[in-house]
Design a protein around this motif. Structure first.
Motif, PDB file in Angstrom:
ATOM      1  N   UNK A 108       0.809  -1.224   0.000  1.00 19.56           N
ATOM      2  CA  UNK A 108       0.000   0.000   0.000  1.00 19.56           C
ATOM      3  C   UNK A 108       0.843   1.274   0.000  1.00 19.56           C
ATOM      4  N   UNK A 109       2.066   1.177  -0.483  1.00 16.64           N
ATOM      5  CA  UNK A 109       2.890   2.368  -0.655  1.00 16.64           C
ATOM      6  C   UNK A 109       3.568   2.876   0.593  1.00 16.64           C
ATOM      7  N   UNK A 110       3.491   2.140   1.691  1.00 14.35           N
ATOM      8  CA  UNK A 110       4.127   2.599   2.927  1.00 14.35           C
ATOM      9  C   UNK A 110       5.517   1.980   3.047  1.00 14.35           C
ATOM     10  N   UNK A 111       6.437   2.693   3.646  1.00 12.96           N
ATOM     11  CA  UNK A 111       7.788   2.179   3.842  1.00 12.96           C
ATOM     12  C   UNK A 111       8.814   3.226   3.483  1.00 12.96           C
ATOM     13  N   UNK A 112      10.076   2.808   3.451  1.00 12.82           N
ATOM     14  CA  UNK A 112      11.173   3.718   3.124  1.00 12.82           C
ATOM     15  C   UNK A 112      11.862   3.232   1.858  1.00 12.82           C
ATOM     16  N   UNK A 113      12.113   4.152   0.932  1.00 10.90           N
ATOM     17  CA  UNK A 113      12.856   3.797  -0.272  1.00 10.90           C
ATOM     18  C   UNK A 113      14.297   3.515   0.122  1.00 10.90           C
ATOM     19  N   UNK A 114      14.827   2.359  -0.305  1.00 14.59           N
ATOM     20  CA  UNK A 114      16.166   1.962   0.101  1.00 14.59           C
ATOM     21  C   UNK A 114      17.163   1.968  -1.055  1.00 14.59           C
ATOM     22  N   UNK A 115      16.777   1.379  -2.155  1.00 16.47           N
ATOM     23  CA  UNK A 115      17.704   1.307  -3.279  1.00 16.47           C
ATOM     24  C   UNK A 115      16.925   1.159  -4.575  1.00 16.47           C
ATOM     25  N   UNK A 116      17.624   1.377  -5.678  1.00 24.00           N
ATOM     26  CA  UNK A 116      16.982   1.277  -6.985  1.00 24.00           C
ATOM     27  C   UNK A 116      17.964   0.683  -7.982  1.00 24.00           C
ATOM     28  N   UNK A 117      17.573  -0.411  -8.629  1.00 29.46           N
ATOM     29  CA  UNK A 117      18.441  -0.949  -9.679  1.00 29.46           C
ATOM     30  C   UNK A 117      18.352  -0.072 -10.929  1.00 29.46           C
ATOM     31  N   UNK A 118      19.475   0.116 -11.579  1.00 30.24           N
ATOM     32  CA  UNK A 118      19.518   0.867 -12.833  1.00 30.24           C
ATOM     33  C   UNK A 118      20.413   0.116 -13.813  1.00 30.24           C
ATOM     34  N   UNK A 119      20.172   0.355 -15.081  1.00 32.71           N
ATOM     35  CA  UNK A 119      21.036  -0.150 -16.134  1.00 32.71           C
ATOM     36  C   UNK A 119      21.763   1.065 -16.693  1.00 32.71           C
ATOM     37  N   UNK A 120      23.095   1.045 -16.646  1.00 36.34           N
ATOM     38  CA  UNK A 120      23.878   2.161 -17.169  1.00 36.34           C
ATOM     39  C   UNK A 120      24.554   1.695 -18.459  1.00 36.34           C
ATOM     40  N   UNK A 140      36.937   6.573 -29.593  1.00 33.79           N
ATOM     41  CA  UNK A 140      38.257   6.042 -29.259  1.00 33.79           C
ATOM     42  C   UNK A 140      38.161   4.787 -28.409  1.00 33.79           C
ATOM     43  N   UNK A 141      38.797   4.813 -27.233  1.00 33.05           N
ATOM     44  CA  UNK A 141      38.805   3.656 -26.341  1.00 33.05           C
ATOM     45  C   UNK A 141      37.421   3.316 -25.812  1.00 33.05           C
ATOM     46  N   UNK A 142      36.476   4.237 -25.911  1.00 34.98           N
ATOM     47  CA  UNK A 142      35.109   4.008 -25.425  1.00 34.98           C
ATOM     48  C   UNK A 142      34.146   3.644 -26.547  1.00 34.98           C
ATOM     49  N   UNK A 143      34.679   3.338 -27.734  1.00 42.59           N
ATOM     50  CA  UNK A 143      33.810   3.082 -28.891  1.00 42.59           C
ATOM     51  C   UNK A 143      32.961   1.821 -28.727  1.00 42.59           C
ATOM     52  N   UNK A 144      33.479   0.827 -28.016  1.00 44.35           N
ATOM     53  CA  UNK A 144      32.713  -0.401 -27.812  1.00 44.35           C
ATOM     54  C   UNK A 144      31.656  -0.150 -26.735  1.00 44.35           C
ATOM     55  N   UNK A 145      30.355  -0.290 -27.074  1.00 47.92           N
ATOM     56  CA  UNK A 145      29.309  -0.065 -26.064  1.00 47.92           C
ATOM     57  C   UNK A 145      29.429  -1.042 -24.896  1.00 47.92           C
ATOM     58  N   UNK A 146      29.151  -0.541 -23.709  1.00 45.88           N
ATOM     59  CA  UNK A 146      29.189  -1.361 -22.499  1.00 45.88           C
ATOM     60  C   UNK A 146      27.951  -1.065 -21.676  1.00 45.88           C
ATOM     61  N   UNK A 147      27.536  -2.043 -20.880  1.00 45.52           N
ATOM     62  CA  UNK A 147      26.387  -1.869 -19.986  1.00 45.52           C
ATOM     63  C   UNK A 147      26.668  -2.556 -18.665  1.00 45.52           C
ATOM     64  N   UNK A 148      26.047  -2.069 -17.614  1.00 45.63           N
ATOM     65  CA  UNK A 148      26.176  -2.692 -16.300  1.00 45.63           C
ATOM     66  C   UNK A 148      24.917  -2.414 -15.500  1.00 45.63           C
ATOM     67  N   UNK A 149      24.503  -3.398 -14.726  1.00 48.34           N
ATOM     68  CA  UNK A 149      23.384  -3.228 -13.813  1.00 48.34           C
ATOM     69  C   UNK A 149      23.964  -2.926 -12.438  1.00 48.34           C
ATOM     70  N   UNK A 150      23.428  -1.903 -11.802  1.00 42.76           N
ATOM     71  CA  UNK A 150      23.923  -1.507 -10.487  1.00 42.76           C
ATOM     72  C   UNK A 150      22.796  -0.940  -9.651  1.00 42.76           C
ATOM     73  N   UNK A 151      23.062  -0.711  -8.396  1.00 44.05           N
ATOM     74  CA  UNK A 151      22.119  -0.061  -7.494  1.00 44.05           C
ATOM     75  C   UNK A 151      22.535   1.391  -7.371  1.00 44.05           C
ATOM     76  N   UNK A 152      21.609   2.282  -7.656  1.00 45.54           N
ATOM     77  CA  UNK A 152      21.893   3.718  -7.621  1.00 45.54           C
ATOM     78  C   UNK A 152      20.679   4.449  -7.072  1.00 45.54           C
ATOM     79  N   UNK A 153      20.581   4.663  -5.799  1.00 44.08           N
ATOM     80  CA  UNK A 153      21.573   4.368  -4.770  1.00 44.08           C
ATOM     81  C   UNK A 153      21.453   2.926  -4.295  1.00 44.08           C
ATOM     82  N   UNK A 154      22.534   2.459  -3.677  1.00 36.80           N
ATOM     83  CA  UNK A 154      22.528   1.161  -3.010  1.00 36.80           C
ATOM     84  C   UNK A 154      21.998   1.328  -1.597  1.00 36.80           C
ATOM     85  N   UNK A 155      21.970   0.266  -0.821  1.00 36.12           N
ATOM     86  CA  UNK A 155      21.440   0.329   0.548  1.00 36.12           C
ATOM     87  C   UNK A 155      22.155   1.356   1.434  1.00 36.12           C
ATOM     88  N   UNK A 156      23.440   1.638   1.139  1.00 32.70           N
ATOM     89  CA  UNK A 156      24.174   2.620   1.942  1.00 32.70           C
ATOM     90  C   UNK A 156      24.127   4.026   1.353  1.00 32.70           C
TER      91      UNK A 156
END
Length: 197
Positions: free
Chosen positions: A145-157, A163-179
């Motif tokens: 029911x929408x109650x609680x505290x937001x702790x973390x959110x997964x994102x895909x970056x 040049x050296x960044x020409x090859x596409x890259x992706x990573x899944x991370x928590x932004x923010x993480x629990x801390x």
């Protein structure tokens, strides 16, 4: 090379922010702060120019050392001069390029490259070396029911560039993480398993 959090290192050439480079961050101030946090903790100086919506409290919550952060929220007609001066003496300069003319953008990019500063753009910047796009997921920590505290959110970056960044890259991370800081998404799975077990 200026350091970044381990969760972000795989996305950047050389596993850090290369001095003299231009990095465009799209659709995420949290990602921008995550890039600044490790560098300022390691002793780098940062400045934010022409981005009045970026708050110092939010920066601190993401791990940015605010005693090493200068804010110039409204440079007005002196935008180019302020940016040039900061690129001369600060390690990382952040800007929101809403109305930067292409010729000014080229001059500022050349100055960043010449002086060894990292220019971080919150949005598109012509000839950026690396572009980071963030796709957010659903927040965790919200109870029924929408109650609680937001702790973390997964994102895909997603990272791409030249040049050296020409090859596409992706990573899944928590932004923010629990801390409150950026972390690898594996930590969320481990925390869930521990809570269930």
């Amino acid at each position: 090379m200026l350091p970044v959090a381990p969760a972000l290192a795989d996305l950047l050439p050389g596993a850090g922010l290369r001095r003299g480079s231009i990095v465009a961050v799209h659709q995420s101030t949290s990602l921008l702060f995550a890039l600044l946090a490790e560098a300022t903790a390691a002793g780098a100086w940062a400045a934010v120019v022409g981005a009045p919506s970026l708050g110092i409290v939010a920066a601190a919550e993401h791990g940015v050392v605010i005693s090493r952060l200068a804010l110039v929220p409204q440079p007005g007609t002196e935008y180019q001069a302020v940016m040039a001066a900061l690129l001369d003496g600060v390690d990382l300069v952040v800007t929101e390029p809403r109305s930067v003319r292409p010729d000014v953008a080229r001059r500022l990019a050349a100055r960043a490259r010449n002086r060894g500063a990292v220019l971080l753009s919150l949005g598109h910047w012509p000839s950026a070396d690396v572009e980071l796009h963030c796709t957010p997921g659903a927040w965790t920590g919200v109870l029924e029911h929408g109650a609680g505290h937001l702790r973390s959110r997964p994102v895909e970056v997603h990272a791409r560039g030249r040049g050296a960044a020409a090859r596409p890259r992706s990573a899944t991370m928590l932004l923010p993480g629990p801390d409150g800081r950026v972390s690898r998404a594996e930590k969320l799975a481990a925390a869930r398993e521990e809570a269930v077990g």
